[in-house]
Design a protein around this motif. Structure first.
Motif, PDB file in Angstrom:
ATOM      1  N   PHE A 145       8.700  12.526  -2.285  1.00 32.19           N
ATOM      2  CA  PHE A 145       8.747  11.350  -1.386  1.00 32.19           C
ATOM      3  C   PHE A 145       9.531  10.223  -2.052  1.00 32.19           C
ATOM      4  O   PHE A 145       9.082   9.667  -3.051  1.00 32.19           O
ATOM      5  N   SER A 162       9.512  11.270  11.591  1.00 30.30           N
ATOM      6  CA  SER A 162       8.505  11.716  12.564  1.00 30.30           C
ATOM      7  C   SER A 162       9.001  11.744  14.005  1.00 30.30           C
ATOM      8  O   SER A 162       8.596  12.600  14.781  1.00 30.30           O
ATOM      9  N   PHE A 216       1.208  10.748  19.482  1.00 26.71           N
ATOM     10  CA  PHE A 216       0.805   9.565  18.718  1.00 26.71           C
ATOM     11  C   PHE A 216       0.548   8.352  19.611  1.00 26.71           C
ATOM     12  O   PHE A 216      -0.192   7.448  19.234  1.00 26.71           O
ATOM     13  N   GLY A 233       1.044   6.943   5.299  1.00 25.08           N
ATOM     14  CA  GLY A 233       2.049   7.924   5.726  1.00 25.08           C
ATOM     15  C   GLY A 233       2.589   7.564   7.099  1.00 25.08           C
ATOM     16  O   GLY A 233       2.815   8.417   7.954  1.00 25.08           O
ATOM     17  N   ASN A 264       5.431   6.608   8.046  1.00 26.69           N
ATOM     18  CA  ASN A 264       6.772   7.125   8.303  1.00 26.69           C
ATOM     19  C   ASN A 264       7.614   6.132   9.111  1.00 26.69           C
ATOM     20  O   ASN A 264       7.681   4.951   8.746  1.00 26.69           O
ATOM     21  N   ILE A 301       1.412   2.009   5.196  1.00 24.32           N
ATOM     22  CA  ILE A 301       1.627   2.293   3.767  1.00 24.32           C
ATOM     23  C   ILE A 301       2.522   3.517   3.723  1.00 24.32           C
ATOM     24  O   ILE A 301       2.087   4.619   4.088  1.00 24.32           O
ATOM     25  N   GLU A 302       3.777   3.336   3.308  1.00 16.63           N
ATOM     26  CA  GLU A 302       4.747   4.431   3.395  1.00 16.63           C
ATOM     27  C   GLU A 302       5.680   4.396   2.184  1.00 16.63           C
ATOM     28  O   GLU A 302       6.576   3.563   2.126  1.00 16.63           O
ATOM     29  N   PRO A 303       5.483   5.314   1.227  1.00 11.86           N
ATOM     30  CA  PRO A 303       6.281   5.269  -0.010  1.00 11.86           C
ATOM     31  C   PRO A 303       7.745   5.686   0.147  1.00 11.86           C
ATOM     32  O   PRO A 303       8.567   5.305  -0.691  1.00 11.86           O
ATOM     33  N   SER A 304       8.085   6.472   1.163  1.00  7.79           N
ATOM     34  CA  SER A 304       9.483   6.915   1.312  1.00  7.79           C
ATOM     35  C   SER A 304      10.282   5.792   1.977  1.00  7.79           C
ATOM     36  O   SER A 304      10.162   5.539   3.187  1.00  7.79           O
ATOM     37  N   PHE A 308       2.705   4.210  -2.612  1.00  8.47           N
ATOM     38  CA  PHE A 308       1.749   5.288  -2.438  1.00  8.47           C
ATOM     39  C   PHE A 308       0.354   4.672  -2.335  1.00  8.47           C
ATOM     40  O   PHE A 308       0.005   3.804  -3.139  1.00  8.47           O
ATOM     41  N   PHE A 309      -0.444   5.147  -1.396  1.00  9.91           N
ATOM     42  CA  PHE A 309      -1.818   4.638  -1.286  1.00  9.91           C
ATOM     43  C   PHE A 309      -2.704   5.270  -2.354  1.00  9.91           C
ATOM     44  O   PHE A 309      -2.638   6.478  -2.592  1.00  9.91           O
ATOM     45  N   ALA A 324      -1.965  10.708   9.642  1.00  8.11           N
ATOM     46  CA  ALA A 324      -1.647  11.990  10.287  1.00  8.11           C
ATOM     47  C   ALA A 324      -0.704  12.739   9.368  1.00  8.11           C
ATOM     48  O   ALA A 324       0.315  12.187   8.939  1.00  8.11           O
ATOM     49  N   ASN A 325      -1.047  13.962   9.050  1.00  8.46           N
ATOM     50  CA  ASN A 325      -0.186  14.792   8.210  1.00  8.46           C
ATOM     51  C   ASN A 325       0.177  14.083   6.918  1.00  8.46           C
ATOM     52  O   ASN A 325       1.332  14.098   6.490  1.00  8.46           O
ATOM     53  N   VAL A 326      -0.788  13.435   6.335  1.00  9.22           N
ATOM     54  CA  VAL A 326      -0.566  12.785   5.041  1.00  9.22           C
ATOM     55  C   VAL A 326      -1.695  13.087   4.059  1.00  9.22           C
ATOM     56  O   VAL A 326      -1.437  13.324   2.889  1.00  9.22           O
ATOM     57  N   ILE A 346      -1.793  14.668  -0.529  1.00 12.91           N
ATOM     58  CA  ILE A 346      -2.118  13.805  -1.673  1.00 12.91           C
ATOM     59  C   ILE A 346      -3.065  14.520  -2.636  1.00 12.91           C
ATOM     60  O   ILE A 346      -4.245  14.719  -2.328  1.00 12.91           O
ATOM     61  N   TYR A 371      -4.413  13.514  -5.424  1.00 16.79           N
ATOM     62  CA  TYR A 371      -5.453  12.629  -5.989  1.00 16.79           C
ATOM     63  C   TYR A 371      -6.340  12.078  -4.864  1.00 16.79           C
ATOM     64  O   TYR A 371      -6.507  10.867  -4.697  1.00 16.79           O
TER      65      TYR A 371
HETATM   66  N1  SAH Z   1       2.297  10.432   9.925  1.00 17.72           N
HETATM   67  C1  SAH Z   1       3.611  10.953  10.205  1.00 17.72           C
HETATM   68  C2  SAH Z   1       4.383  11.275   8.931  1.00 17.72           C
HETATM   69  C3  SAH Z   1       3.949  12.502   8.189  1.00 17.72           C
HETATM   70  S1  SAH Z   1       5.042  12.794   6.832  1.00 17.72           S
HETATM   71  C4  SAH Z   1       3.546  12.152  11.108  1.00 17.72           C
HETATM   72  O1  SAH Z   1       2.486  12.749  11.275  1.00 17.72           O
HETATM   73  O2  SAH Z   1       4.586  12.538  11.624  1.00 17.72           O
HETATM   74  C5  SAH Z   1       4.012  12.380   5.462  1.00 17.72           C
HETATM   75  C6  SAH Z   1       4.308  10.964   5.022  1.00 17.72           C
HETATM   76  O3  SAH Z   1       3.326  10.569   4.064  1.00 17.72           O
HETATM   77  C7  SAH Z   1       5.674  10.818   4.355  1.00 17.72           C
HETATM   78  O4  SAH Z   1       6.418   9.883   5.076  1.00 17.72           O
HETATM   79  C8  SAH Z   1       5.333  10.385   2.936  1.00 17.72           C
HETATM   80  O5  SAH Z   1       6.270   9.493   2.393  1.00 17.72           O
HETATM   81  C9  SAH Z   1       3.953   9.770   3.079  1.00 17.72           C
HETATM   82  N2  SAH Z   1       3.088   9.792   1.874  1.00 17.72           N
HETATM   83  C10 SAH Z   1       3.048  10.713   0.896  1.00 17.72           C
HETATM   84  N3  SAH Z   1       2.122  10.388  -0.026  1.00 17.72           N
HETATM   85  C11 SAH Z   1       1.559   9.228   0.373  1.00 17.72           C
HETATM   86  C12 SAH Z   1       0.549   8.369  -0.170  1.00 17.72           C
HETATM   87  N4  SAH Z   1      -0.069   8.625  -1.317  1.00 17.72           N
HETATM   88  N5  SAH Z   1       0.239   7.248   0.516  1.00 17.72           N
HETATM   89  C13 SAH Z   1       0.847   6.966   1.688  1.00 17.72           C
HETATM   90  N6  SAH Z   1       1.806   7.726   2.235  1.00 17.72           N
HETATM   91  C14 SAH Z   1       2.164   8.850   1.597  1.00 17.72           C
END
Ligand code: SAH
Ligand code: JHZ
Length: 406
Positions: free
Chosen positions: A63, A71, A81, A104, A106, A124-127, A145-146, A167-169, A173, A175
């Motif tokens: 990331f 997304s 969503f 996440g 995005n 909160i979005e690290p990318s 990163f959260f 969602a999908n995050v 992770i 940790y």
């Molecule tokens: N929620 C969106 C994106 C999923 S992609 C969807 O469902 O489509 C997963 C995202 O989580 C990426 O953009 C990535 O940068 C982010 N991510 C990864 N580790 C994370 C963390 N520790 N805290 C917050 N976001 C994180």
């Protein structure tokens, strides 16, 4: 033997996929010599029922400011969503000035609905590249990163949250204890965490092994998720199956005792016992099914090649990186992969280096067969690709089993 990231007990991996690249690291030829590979191995912990990767590359390698998954590339997911946000607004945030956090977040596919309704929100979005798209839409976003430390900083600056979404995050992770500890600090006494991820029961039922790649550190069940949150004085109070990404589960988490536990929760625990999600034999069966799936697909592709058929991949998904590299699909079997994401176009797929081309390339000259790497979006894709079929094009689909759709 490995140590479980959730309960610290030992477990044995049940499968290795061999050396794999980073699923979303689409690359150019000058990057081929330095491409990174790691052994993709997955295991089941018999103590807490968590299914997990044995090793995951460092998060900064996955990331970063060139993250390739945006997304908002699926109309179905946009609608999903919108419904998710609507459910939260109508059902879960009743205070006078609610505050909603999403990790996440995005490109803002979900948070935009809170922003547009004037609800206090924080992404909160690290990318950084995908976060910038959200920021440009007026969505408040922190590019980090959260973890528990960030949770403390957020409480200090903004106060506690009514809803903490993802969602999908969560499954990305490693940790997770730090995340759960952060949620414990961040949630108001009657606040809820709501998150969804691909569901282990669906992966087993459909042999959708392509959900297994570097980004997905965990493959959740209600059993394993309940175990995790109980360690932090939090509890799963409801579960809601979702018909996206090949079968997902949405979990509602609250402070212990703050909300009643739904009957759906109880029923899902029973269902998981029937599905064998706590039993090691289930994963031996999964490995065998994965091997059969690989053999069937590669034999078909070899056969099509021998018969001079043109095959192209449809959607350069993260999942396709596992399928392509595990099955050994080479550029002479699949001419190119069509994808709508600009950052992927003109690059090559991780590992096997199949070219990625624009969707316009596909439409301009239909192949004989399209290999559906975006099988989770089959309904949306089949609907818009009627002209391909009318022109004699056929689909190759490999989940839940290999099929040719004429
Ligand atoms: N929620 C969106 C994106 C999923 S992609 C969807 O469902 O489509 C997963 C995202 O989580 C990426 O953009 C990535 O940068 C982010 N991510 C990864 N580790 C994370 C963390 N520790 N805290 C917050 N976001 C994180
Ligand atoms: P899609 C990603 O998985 C990565 P991926 C991540 N780890 C995850 O868990 C899920 O998302 C949420 C293309 N496409 O959604 C666009 C078309 O070309 O299955 C994208 O490149 N035409 C965070 O990558 C890719 O598919 C189309 O008509 O497996 C997205 O694939 C459609 C609908 C998509 O996610």
């Amino acid at each position: 033997m490995s140590n479980c990231l959730i309960c610290a007990n030992t477990y044995e991996p049940f499968m290795s996929f061999g050396q794999m690249p980073i699923a979303n690291a689409f690359l150019s030829p000058e990057q081929f010599p330095s491409e990174y590979f790691f052994e993709l191995q997955v295991g089941f912990c018999p103590t807490c029922a968590m299914v997990q990767l044995v090793t995951q590359p460092d998060r900064e390698m996955i990331f970063h400011e060139n993250y390739a998954f945006f997304s908002s590339t699926s109309a179905r997911m946009e609608a999903h969503f919108m419904e998710f946000a609507d459910l939260v607004i109508k059902g879960y945030i009743q205070s006078a000035d609610p505050f909603v956090i999403e990790i996440g977040s995005n490109d803002g596919i979900m948070l935009q609905h809170f922003a547009n309704s004037g609800i206090r929100h924080l992404g909160i979005e690290p990318s950084a590249n995908v976060a910038q798209v959200a920021i440009d839409k007026g969505i408040q976003t922190i590019t980090r990163f959260f973890d528990e430390q960030l949770a403390r900083e957020i409480v200090e600056e903004y106060g506690q949250a009514d809803a903490f979404l993802g969602a999908n995050v969560m499954c990305h992770i490693p940790y997770l204890h730090s995340v759960a500890a952060g949620v414990k600090i961040l949630l108001k006494p009657d606040g809820v965490m709501i998150f969804e991820d691909p569901y282990l029961g669906d992966i087993i039922e459909k042999t959708s092994y392509d959900q297994i790649y570097d980004e997905h550190a965990f493959y959740f069940s209600v059993a394993s998720v309940s175990y995790l949150f109980e360690q932090h004085d939090l509890e799963v109070v409801d579960v809601q199956p979702q018909n996206v990404h090949g079968g997902s589960m949405r979990y509602v988490i609250a402070h212990q005792g703050a909300h009643p536990v739904s009957s759906a929760m109880v029923a899902q625990h029973v269902k998981e016992d029937t599905l064998g999600l706590r039993s090691a034999e289930t994963f031996d069966g999964l490995r065998k099914n994965i091997e059969h799936s690989r053999d069937a697909l590669i034999n078909l592709l070899r056969n099509l090649k021998q018969n001079g058929k043109r095959v192209v991949g449809y959607a350069a998904t993260s999942k396709s990186t596992t399928v392509i590299n595990y099955c050994g699909i080479t550029p002479d079997m699949v001419e190119y992969i069509s994808d709508t994401t600009p950052i992927k176009q003109g690059k090559f797929s991780p590992g096997m280096h199949i070219p990625v081309r624009s969707y316009e390339t596909f439409k301009a000259n239909y192949p004989d067969y399209a290999l559906l790497f975006g099988w989770n979006h089959a309904e949306e894709i089949m609907a818009k690709e009627q002209p391909f079929r009318s022109a004699g094009g056929k689909w190759v689909v490999y989940v839940p089993k290999l099929q040719i759709l004429e």
